[in-house]
Write a protein that holds these residues in place. Structure first.
Motif, short mmCIF file in Angstrom:
data_model
loop_
_atom_site.label_atom_id
_atom_site.label_comp_id
_atom_site.label_asym_id
_atom_site.label_seq_id
_atom_site.Cartn_x
_atom_site.Cartn_y
_atom_site.Cartn_z
N LYS A 239 2.22 1.60 -3.41
CA LYS A 239 1.47 2.31 -4.45
C LYS A 239 1.21 3.69 -4.13
N GLN A 240 0.91 4.11 -3.00
CA GLN A 240 0.87 5.76 -2.57
C GLN A 240 1.94 6.49 -3.15
N HIS A 241 3.14 5.86 -2.99
CA HIS A 241 4.19 6.44 -3.43
C HIS A 241 4.36 6.81 -4.94
N GLN B 138 0.85 -1.22 0.12
CA GLN B 138 0.15 -0.03 0.04
C GLN B 138 0.81 1.34 0.01
N LYS B 139 1.78 1.36 0.85
CA LYS B 139 2.78 2.27 1.01
C LYS B 139 3.65 2.74 -0.38
N GLU C 184 1.89 6.54 -6.85
CA GLU C 184 0.86 7.68 -7.27
C GLU C 184 1.25 9.19 -7.03
N MET C 185 1.92 9.41 -6.10
CA MET C 185 2.62 10.51 -5.61
C MET C 185 3.49 11.01 -6.65
#
Length: 113
Positions: free
Chosen positions: A48-50, A45-46, A52-53
């Motif tokens: 994936k968020q990175h 999840q981390k 996206e950022m």
């Protein structure tokens, strides 16, 4: 004559179908499930968020690179490179993959600029 009664009883005691073998694997399955929910899933999840950022950075954003370099994005060159302004008239071409954090989102840039 040479076989004792204990060996004779142990040989016939195994259950058909491998239920004993399944019971032996239950602790391994339990440990894997714990590892999945405590380590693997949050890490995915981390990441994936990175990603996206990194995908959503644009001109004017203040970013921190993995090496500690802090600057403002002057231009988005292409999908994998940016032009980073680290000082007055000092611009560095960097890879998007080396972005560690976005500190401040810049104002949206107008089409004419």
């Amino acid at each position: 004559m040479f076989v004792t009664q204990a060996f004779a009883q142990a040989a016939g005691a195994s259950s058909p179908g491998g239920v004993d073998m399944l019971i032996q694997f239950v602790p391994f399955i339990f440990v894997f499930a714990i590892m999945w929910f405590l380590m693997i899933r949050p890490q995915r999840q981390k990441a994936k968020q990175h990603q996206e950022m990194i995908k959503n950075v644009r001109r004017g954003d203040t970013i921190v690179m993995t090496g500690g370099l802090i600057g403002k994005i002057a231009k988005v060159v292409d999908d994998s490179e940016l032009l980073l302004e680290v000082g007055d008239n000092v611009r560095v071409r960097v890879s998007r993959g080396s972005i560690a954090d976005v500190r401040a989102k810049g104002e949206p840039v107008k089409e004419g600029e």
